[in-house]
Design a protein around this motif. Structure first.
Motif, PDB file in Angstrom:
ATOM      1  N   LEU A 145       6.303  -1.770  -1.936  1.00 13.67           N
ATOM      2  CA  LEU A 145       5.022  -2.339  -1.514  1.00 13.67           C
ATOM      3  C   LEU A 145       4.782  -2.052  -0.033  1.00 13.67           C
ATOM      4  O   LEU A 145       3.705  -1.606   0.368  1.00 13.67           O
ATOM      5  CB  LEU A 145       5.014  -3.846  -1.784  1.00 13.67           C
ATOM      6  N   ARG A 146       5.812  -2.266   0.779  1.00 10.37           N
ATOM      7  CA  ARG A 146       5.710  -1.949   2.212  1.00 10.37           C
ATOM      8  C   ARG A 146       5.374  -0.486   2.403  1.00 10.37           C
ATOM      9  O   ARG A 146       4.564  -0.109   3.234  1.00 10.37           O
ATOM     10  CB  ARG A 146       7.043  -2.198   2.915  1.00 10.37           C
ATOM     11  N   SER A 148       3.900   1.489   0.420  1.00 10.70           N
ATOM     12  CA  SER A 148       2.510   1.742   0.056  1.00 10.70           C
ATOM     13  C   SER A 148       1.572   1.306   1.170  1.00 10.70           C
ATOM     14  O   SER A 148       0.578   1.976   1.478  1.00 10.70           O
ATOM     15  CB  SER A 148       2.199   1.010  -1.243  1.00 10.70           C
ATOM     16  N   GLN A 149       1.909   0.197   1.809  1.00 12.18           N
ATOM     17  CA  GLN A 149       1.067  -0.293   2.903  1.00 12.18           C
ATOM     18  C   GLN A 149       1.139   0.647   4.096  1.00 12.18           C
ATOM     19  O   GLN A 149       0.134   0.883   4.768  1.00 12.18           O
ATOM     20  CB  GLN A 149       1.497  -1.707   3.305  1.00 12.18           C
ATOM     21  N   ARG A 151       1.604   3.811   3.922  1.00 13.58           N
ATOM     22  CA  ARG A 151       0.790   4.978   3.593  1.00 13.58           C
ATOM     23  C   ARG A 151      -0.675   4.675   3.797  1.00 13.58           C
ATOM     24  O   ARG A 151      -1.441   5.501   4.294  1.00 13.58           O
ATOM     25  CB  ARG A 151       1.020   5.429   2.150  1.00 13.58           C
ATOM     26  N   ALA A 152      -1.083   3.472   3.412  1.00 10.32           N
ATOM     27  CA  ALA A 152      -2.481   3.084   3.589  1.00 10.32           C
ATOM     28  C   ALA A 152      -2.870   3.153   5.052  1.00 10.32           C
ATOM     29  O   ALA A 152      -3.958   3.611   5.408  1.00 10.32           O
ATOM     30  CB  ALA A 152      -2.705   1.689   3.027  1.00 10.32           C
ATOM     31  N   ILE A 153      -1.945   2.732   5.917  1.00 10.49           N
ATOM     32  CA  ILE A 153      -2.218   2.811   7.346  1.00 10.49           C
ATOM     33  C   ILE A 153      -2.317   4.267   7.786  1.00 10.49           C
ATOM     34  O   ILE A 153      -3.193   4.642   8.554  1.00 10.49           O
ATOM     35  CB  ILE A 153      -1.115   2.080   8.139  1.00 10.49           C
TER      36      ILE A 153
END
Lengths: 240, 240
Positions: A145-146, A148-149, A151-153
């Motif tokens: 989850l981290r 993925s976050q 990557r979103a950043i």
DNA sequence: CGTAGTATTGAAACGGATCAATATCTGTGG
DNA sequence: CCACAGATATTGATCCGTTTCAATACTACG
């Protein structure tokens, strides 16, 4: 396609892996040998050739997979025909944990891969019985989850060069991070990188050229980069 | 802070929540009353005013929180001074699951919130002992992972209007999805939406204006949108 | 050695960011 | 209850970088 080789073939370029089945301290994501044993009993080891689709979005989620060796890409086909790549996964990564019994992404082998395939129902039962084992899975998913976050950043960045630099930094093996002239294997195609970074193929290519021209990276070939100026790379990565 | 009120207070505007402590079928994310009881025993209920920072990035992760009511935002401060919003969380959402004992994001109340605060060590022990309960947490985190991936796809979109439309669709309560003229509460500021969507504040504002002008939405005020043309909204959302 | 897929390079246009000015809201104190 | 001030939001004009379209080069595999 190949016959089952009991001993792993000379493994391709060392790929970075999010720790799950081994290494890395501080976090309790190491499986004990007893736990590994348990998983081995309900799972089978399979080898798949590059490019093979392991499962498709929306198909019944009957198995969970753990990567032993190789690289897979995890993506979704968008209505427009584009594909959004969620992640590249490497040795020790886990995939196939779905919800509602259907996979939400398509997963495809990038290189030849060796996987551990676990029947989801049996795995669920095993996890429910063994709180410690399940806790490691929970930690692992939390970690993803981290990831993925992060990557979103990453894809929030406006500049193509910065995104590409961050990608190289992600792919670089943290173990050898300090070493200058570190080699970074890039088993995936430029178009995969583009889909992952949310850039056009051309922008990825231009960014790579630019980083090589400015002396930050050196491309031995399309699938192997070398970090020439680690400090400058780090600077580009941090300039979010 | 408040005395334990057995019955919840009249809840503010109905906010969409990722099911965890109740509702939604098919997935096993409903807690039994016995499980809820167990959690209640190790946790305390706290009320916090809007704007309060619940915890900061890098601080020791001593607690896990479950939202009973209200809305929080979860973000990271970037070196450039910008902030990247990872998620808006609502009733029934869970946050604070960290790794290595430090929070990885900052979480701040958007509205007044009511939370359930659980000591992480006690929770971990409880989860390890109760496989079924832990399995629900695992499901929940898996769900959040999907959620994060969806957001990543969202901010990959090139067009500001499409991103904003998707955001409205996300915030819309799926329960009343079919109902035309559905109200969509937007408790957060425009700048928060901008940080979430990876757009400038101005672009968000322009997108909102554009959608109102073209008759897709109607803004009763800055914090309450109404879906006027659901079909057209859906079309914008799908045009990824 | 040829061919099809993959990658690079070039030129042009679109769209969002940014800078700047104005408007509106919120909540506080008179 | 109203007025005021600071914060928040809208609107306008310009700029810059990425996308797109197009042509060419490379590379892997038969």
């Amino acid at each position: 396609m190949s016959a089952k080789a009991p001993s792993p073939p000379p493994s391709p370029p060392a790929l970075r892996g999010i720790p799950f089945i081994a290494e890395n301290s501080s976090d309790s994501v190491l499986l004990t040998s007893a736990e590994r044993e348990q998983l081995a009993q309900i799972g089978v080891r399979i080898r798949l050739p590059a490019r093979m689709v392991i499962y498709r979005e929306e198909s019944p989620a009957d198995w969970v997979f753990a990567i032993t060796d190789g690289c897979v890409k995890c993506y979704r086909e968008l209505p427009s025909g584009k594909r959004a790549l969620c992640a590249f996964l490497f040795a020790r990564d886990l995939f196939g944990l779905a919800e509602n019994g259907r996979y939400t992404n398509t997963v495809q082998a990038v290189t030849n891969v060796t996987l551990y395939r676990l029947p989801v129902l049996q795995l669920a039962n095993l996890l429910k019985q063994d709180g410690n084992l399940q806790f490691k899975f929970l930690s692992k998913v939390t970690h993803e989850l981290r990831s993925s976050q992060r990557r979103a950043i990453l894809i929030n960045r406006r500049d193509a060069v910065g995104r590409f630099a961050s990608f190289i930094a992600m792919m670089a093996n943290p173990a050898t991070a300090s070493a200058e002239a570190q080699e970074v294997p890039l088993p995936m195609a430029r178009s995969d990188i583009a889909d992952f970074l949310g850039l056009s193929l051309e922008s990825v290519s231009r960014s790579a050229t630019e980083l090589e021209r400015s002396g930050v990276l050196k491309f031995e070939n399309r699938h192997l980069a070398r970090i020439v100026d680690g400090a400058r790379l780090a600077k580009l990565v941090a300039a979010v």
